[in-house]
Design an enzyme around this catalytic site. Structure first.
Site, PDB file in Angstrom:
ATOM      1  N   VAL A  63      13.939   1.167   4.027  1.00  0.00           N
ATOM      2  CA  VAL A  63      14.622   2.456   4.193  1.00  0.00           C
ATOM      3  C   VAL A  63      15.748   2.496   3.164  1.00  0.00           C
ATOM      4  O   VAL A  63      16.486   1.517   3.035  1.00  0.00           O
ATOM      5  CB  VAL A  63      15.201   2.586   5.630  1.00  0.00           C
ATOM      6  N   HIS A  65      21.118  -1.713   5.246  1.00  0.00           N
ATOM      7  CA  HIS A  65      20.978  -2.286   6.589  1.00  0.00           C
ATOM      8  C   HIS A  65      20.824  -3.792   6.485  1.00  0.00           C
ATOM      9  O   HIS A  65      20.253  -4.310   5.528  1.00  0.00           O
ATOM     10  CB  HIS A  65      19.812  -1.669   7.366  1.00  0.00           C
ATOM     11  N   ILE A  66      21.379  -4.461   7.483  1.00  0.00           N
ATOM     12  CA  ILE A  66      21.335  -5.910   7.556  1.00  0.00           C
ATOM     13  C   ILE A  66      20.495  -6.284   8.766  1.00  0.00           C
ATOM     14  O   ILE A  66      20.775  -5.848   9.880  1.00  0.00           O
ATOM     15  CB  ILE A  66      22.746  -6.507   7.679  1.00  0.00           C
ATOM     16  N   HIS A  67      19.460  -7.076   8.542  1.00  0.00           N
ATOM     17  CA  HIS A  67      18.614  -7.575   9.627  1.00  0.00           C
ATOM     18  C   HIS A  67      19.293  -8.791  10.253  1.00  0.00           C
ATOM     19  O   HIS A  67      19.680  -9.718   9.528  1.00  0.00           O
ATOM     20  CB  HIS A  67      17.252  -8.029   9.097  1.00  0.00           C
TER      21      HIS A  67
END
Length: 144
Positions: free
Chosen positions: A89, A93-95
């Site tokens: 995406v 963003h951090i998983h």
């Protein structure tokens, strides 16, 4: 056009939130590597992590660390894994996920969770762990 994450944060799409603050939110992914796999996302749309301003990136990492403590506690995991991939995406963003070994980072194994109650249960378990750790940002996380 807003990203899918912006639409989740705005309440246009469902999300299982475990953290809310003015700058950053965290919610479970619908295609987890393991139960508790969470995405830490800034509210502001930024495509690449390398484009984020230092203080916002630092805040994302602070939240990821808190979420990591929560997933370790909730799933009794020896480690919390952290990955910044950025291809799925176009919104930073951090998983964060509970991990036991390097094979837990294999994103080819991530499949959409068909059992929605499993996602609800994982979100509740993680919120409870975060609250036990003293993170009030896990309270009242029904919507972004």
């Amino acid at each position: 056009m807003p990203t899918v994450f912006s639409r989740i944060i705005a309440g246009e799409l469902p999300g299982r939130f475990v953290w809310q603050d003015p700058e950053v939110t965290a919610f479970l992914t619908v295609a987890p590597l393991r139960p508790g796999h969470t995405l830490v996302v800034p509210r502001r749309e930024i495509d690449r992590w390398t484009d984020a301003e230092g203080p916002l990136l630092a805040r994302c990492v602070e939240v990821a660390q808190a979420v990591g403590q929560g997933v370790q506690r909730a799933w009794d995991a020896p480690r919390a894994g952290l990955v910044v991939a950025g291809f799925e995406v176009p919104h930073l963003h951090i998983h964060v996920a509970p991990v036991w070994d390097m094979s837990d980072f294999d994103f080819t194994k991530a499949k959409p969770e068909q059992d929605q109650s499993a996602l609800d249960d994982a979100a509740g378990k993680l919120r409870a762990a975060l609250l036990e750790l003293g993170y009030e940002q896990a309270r009242d996380t029904d919507r972004g």
